[in-house]
Scaffold this motif. Structure first.
Motif, PDB file in Angstrom:
ATOM      1  N   GLN A   1       0.811  -1.230  -0.008  1.00  0.00           N
ATOM      2  CA  GLN A   1       0.066  -0.114   0.011  1.00  0.00           C
ATOM      3  C   GLN A   1       0.799   1.198  -0.125  1.00  0.00           C
ATOM      4  OE1 GLN A   1      -2.486  -0.849   3.625  1.00  0.00           O
ATOM      5  NE2 GLN A   1      -4.154  -1.108   2.169  1.00  0.00           N
ATOM      6  N   GLN A   2       2.005   1.323   0.911  1.00  0.00           N
ATOM      7  CA  GLN A   2       2.849   2.379   0.844  1.00  0.00           C
ATOM      8  C   GLN A   2       3.591   2.600  -0.667  1.00  0.00           C
ATOM      9  OE1 GLN A   2       2.560   4.316   3.459  1.00  0.00           O
ATOM     10  NE2 GLN A   2       1.387   2.697   4.864  1.00  0.00           N
ATOM     11  N   ILE A   3       4.074   1.360  -0.837  1.00  0.00           N
ATOM     12  CA  ILE A   3       4.766   1.445  -2.197  1.00  0.00           C
ATOM     13  C   ILE A   3       3.885   1.936  -3.295  1.00  0.00           C
ATOM     14  CG2 ILE A   3       5.663  -0.179  -4.028  1.00  0.00           C
ATOM     15  CD1 ILE A   3       6.678  -1.943  -1.790  1.00  0.00           C
ATOM     16  N   ALA A   4       2.522   1.334  -3.412  1.00  0.00           N
ATOM     17  CA  ALA A   4       1.805   1.978  -4.470  1.00  0.00           C
ATOM     18  C   ALA A   4       1.535   3.606  -4.475  1.00  0.00           C
ATOM     19  CB  ALA A   4       0.564   1.321  -4.684  1.00  0.00           C
ATOM     20  N   ARG A   5       1.333   4.136  -3.282  1.00  0.00           N
ATOM     21  CA  ARG A   5       1.205   5.452  -2.966  1.00  0.00           C
ATOM     22  C   ARG A   5       2.299   6.229  -3.428  1.00  0.00           C
ATOM     23  NH1 ARG A   5      -0.474   4.947   2.048  1.00  0.00           N
ATOM     24  NH2 ARG A   5      -2.502   4.412   1.423  1.00  0.00           N
ATOM     25  N   HIS A   6       3.401   5.742  -3.015  1.00  0.00           N
ATOM     26  CA  HIS A   6       4.763   6.707  -3.119  1.00  0.00           C
ATOM     27  C   HIS A   6       5.144   6.616  -4.720  1.00  0.00           C
ATOM     28  CE1 HIS A   6       4.544   7.081   1.238  1.00  0.00           C
ATOM     29  NE2 HIS A   6       5.576   7.975   1.047  1.00  0.00           N
ATOM     30  N   ARG A   7       4.696   5.192  -5.432  1.00  0.00           N
ATOM     31  CA  ARG A   7       5.114   5.323  -6.788  1.00  0.00           C
ATOM     32  C   ARG A   7       4.156   6.431  -7.763  1.00  0.00           C
ATOM     33  NH1 ARG A   7       5.876  -1.256  -8.122  1.00  0.00           N
ATOM     34  NH2 ARG A   7       7.910  -1.331  -7.113  1.00  0.00           N
ATOM     35  N   LEU A   8       3.222   6.610  -7.073  1.00  0.00           N
ATOM     36  CA  LEU A   8       2.305   7.508  -7.758  1.00  0.00           C
ATOM     37  C   LEU A   8       2.683   8.921  -7.458  1.00  0.00           C
ATOM     38  CD1 LEU A   8      -0.514   8.472  -9.235  1.00  0.00           C
ATOM     39  CD2 LEU A   8      -1.837   7.934  -6.999  1.00  0.00           C
ATOM     40  N   TYR A   9       3.028   9.053  -6.118  1.00  0.00           N
ATOM     41  CA  TYR A   9       3.619  10.290  -5.762  1.00  0.00           C
ATOM     42  C   TYR A   9       4.902  10.866  -6.711  1.00  0.00           C
ATOM     43  CZ  TYR A   9       1.069  10.260  -1.304  1.00  0.00           C
ATOM     44  OH  TYR A   9       0.187   9.994  -0.501  1.00  0.00           O
ATOM     45  N   SER A  10       5.742   9.773  -7.159  1.00  0.00           N
ATOM     46  CA  SER A  10       6.749  10.225  -7.789  1.00  0.00           C
ATOM     47  C   SER A  10       6.311  10.623  -9.459  1.00  0.00           C
ATOM     48  CB  SER A  10       7.694   8.901  -8.013  1.00  0.00           C
ATOM     49  OG  SER A  10       8.481   8.954  -6.583  1.00  0.00           O
ATOM     50  N   PHE A  11       5.429   9.742  -9.824  1.00  0.00           N
ATOM     51  CA  PHE A  11       4.709   9.995 -11.067  1.00  0.00           C
ATOM     52  C   PHE A  11       4.102  11.466 -11.280  1.00  0.00           C
ATOM     53  CE2 PHE A  11       1.476   9.575 -14.407  1.00  0.00           C
ATOM     54  CZ  PHE A  11       2.077   8.902 -15.651  1.00  0.00           C
ATOM     55  N   VAL A  12       3.445  11.703 -10.308  1.00  0.00           N
ATOM     56  CA  VAL A  12       3.018  12.915 -10.390  1.00  0.00           C
ATOM     57  C   VAL A  12       4.119  14.028 -10.185  1.00  0.00           C
ATOM     58  CG1 VAL A  12       1.351  14.657  -9.183  1.00  0.00           C
ATOM     59  CG2 VAL A  12       0.640  12.096  -9.293  1.00  0.00           C
ATOM     60  N   GLN A  13       4.888  14.075  -9.366  1.00  0.00           N
ATOM     61  CA  GLN A  13       5.937  14.812  -9.114  1.00  0.00           C
ATOM     62  C   GLN A  13       6.945  14.922 -10.476  1.00  0.00           C
ATOM     63  OE1 GLN A  13       7.288  16.929  -7.340  1.00  0.00           O
ATOM     64  NE2 GLN A  13       9.180  17.377  -8.457  1.00  0.00           N
TER      65      GLN A  13
ATOM     66  N   GLY B   1       7.946   9.355 -16.154  1.00  0.00           N
ATOM     67  CA  GLY B   1       8.522   7.906 -16.349  1.00  0.00           C
ATOM     68  C   GLY B   1       9.549   7.824 -15.763  1.00  0.00           C
ATOM     69  N   ALA B   2      10.623   8.804 -15.682  1.00  0.00           N
ATOM     70  CA  ALA B   2      12.002   8.717 -14.878  1.00  0.00           C
ATOM     71  C   ALA B   2      11.840   8.806 -13.426  1.00  0.00           C
ATOM     72  CB  ALA B   2      12.824   9.801 -15.483  1.00  0.00           C
ATOM     73  N   ASN B   3      11.084   9.505 -12.942  1.00  0.00           N
ATOM     74  CA  ASN B   3      10.731   9.490 -11.591  1.00  0.00           C
ATOM     75  C   ASN B   3      10.056   8.375 -11.043  1.00  0.00           C
ATOM     76  OD1 ASN B   3      11.698  12.071 -11.677  1.00  0.00           O
ATOM     77  ND2 ASN B   3      10.095  13.139 -10.620  1.00  0.00           N
ATOM     78  N   TYR B   4       9.083   7.698 -11.896  1.00  0.00           N
ATOM     79  CA  TYR B   4       8.555   6.444 -11.570  1.00  0.00           C
ATOM     80  C   TYR B   4       9.573   5.356 -11.416  1.00  0.00           C
ATOM     81  CZ  TYR B   4       5.247   2.558 -11.680  1.00  0.00           C
ATOM     82  OH  TYR B   4       4.561   1.179 -11.576  1.00  0.00           O
ATOM     83  N   GLN B   5      10.231   5.249 -12.412  1.00  0.00           N
ATOM     84  CA  GLN B   5      11.283   4.120 -12.397  1.00  0.00           C
ATOM     85  C   GLN B   5      12.191   3.964 -11.344  1.00  0.00           C
ATOM     86  OE1 GLN B   5      11.296   1.391 -14.376  1.00  0.00           O
ATOM     87  NE2 GLN B   5       9.435   2.057 -15.493  1.00  0.00           N
ATOM     88  N   LEU B   6      12.736   5.426 -10.838  1.00  0.00           N
ATOM     89  CA  LEU B   6      13.779   5.443  -9.638  1.00  0.00           C
ATOM     90  C   LEU B   6      12.763   4.968  -8.585  1.00  0.00           C
ATOM     91  CD1 LEU B   6      16.324   6.555  -8.380  1.00  0.00           C
ATOM     92  CD2 LEU B   6      15.203   8.743  -8.289  1.00  0.00           C
TER      93      LEU B   6
END
Length: 285
Positions: free
Chosen positions: A111-123, A250-255
């Motif tokens: 749950q934490q992982i999915a949320r923060h991957r979304l944060y990175s994608f939006v950022q 894409g770059a932030n999500y992959q990181l």
């Protein structure tokens, strides 16, 4: 204590992941780029180099402490405990989570992982608009997002991050995850070497120097990403810089994906280790 079927499955998944990590081989372009970057940085006086790495280390320590002590993180910690009380109502502190099954903890961590991957994608998408402020804030924002998710993954597996040992360990996990693939094996082995003596530690007794020249490729990639975004930000689709936004997102999500994958594997292994289910069978070579 023998492994349950599910724990054996998780351990096998970690071993397969490790095998991929250890079998990675650099190509000629990567080796050439590495030599060029190292040669360029070595043009600086040694004193300047040491000051630079020390500055980044201190920045990471202070940033980690700010995140860990923030109200936002306290609230997230309470949400983790509340979610785990679905499985057991007598959980009062983070360390109590180790009494749960690994599937239950993995559910909370994901749950934490999915949320923060979304944060990175939006950022990344926001940074991709090419705005000076948003683009300039991208590196600090990504550091906050990824340090924070490492802390939350640690807590999801029952490891409180407010002790010097756990603080240093979580920073080392973040550092290892953000290294180029060809350098991860050595640092993962160092983490594994500290695993045997990690039980009930409060103070950290190892080296506190983390950042070195092998890590420079990560900020260099972030700067290259900013240059590409600046190059494509004027290519608009119906008034929106979709190309540069897609590059940033894409770059932030992959990181963050790389960071969360490694952090989850590490804390799963810590969880299994402390339950004494590995019994020395896990190979670290």
């Amino acid at each position: 204590m023998p492994l349950s079927d599910r724990e054996q499955t998780v351990l096998n998944e970690i071993k397969a992941w490790e095998n991929n990590l250890f079998s990675y081989e650099s190509n000629d372009f990567q080796l050439t780029y590495e030599k060029y970057l190292e040669r360029s940085f070595n043009l600086l006086p040694e004193k300047v180099q040491k000051s630079f790495f020390s500055l980044i280390d201190n920045w990471l320590f202070h940033l980690h402490g700010m995140i860990q002590g923030s109200q936002l993180q306290m609230d997230a910690k309470e949400r983790i405990l509340s979610s785990c009380r679905i499985f057991r109502k007598d959980l009062n502190k983070i360390e109590d989570l180790k009494s749960l099954e690994i599937d239950q903890l993995q559910y909370i961590a994901e749950q934490q992982i999915a949320r923060h991957r979304l944060y990175s994608f939006v950022q990344g998408g926001l940074a991709g608009t090419g705005g000076t402020v948003l683009l300039g804030a991208d590196i600090p924002a990504m550091a906050v997002i990824n340090l924070r998710v490492v802390q939350l993954i640690a807590m999801s597996y029952g490891f409180e991050v407010n002790t010097p040992y756990e603080m240093m360990t979580s920073i080392k996990v973040f550092h290892t995850a953000t290294l180029p693939a060809r350098f991860k094996k050595e640092n993962w082995m160092l983490l594994m070497g500290e695993l045997d003596g990690s039980d009930q530690h409060y103070f950290y007794e190892g080296s506190e120097e983390i950042i070195n020249i092998t890590w420079l490729e990560q900020p260099a990639q972030q700067l290259f990403k900013a240059m590409v975004i600046a190059l494509f930000r004027k290519k608009l689709v119906q008034g929106i810089p979709l190309v540069s936004m897609a590059i940033g997102a894409g770059a932030n999500y992959q990181l963050t994906r790389k960071v969360t994958d490694l952090a989850q594997k590490y804390y799963q292994l810590r969880y299994l280790h402390e339950k004494e289910v590995i019994s020395g069978e896990h190979s670290r070579t």
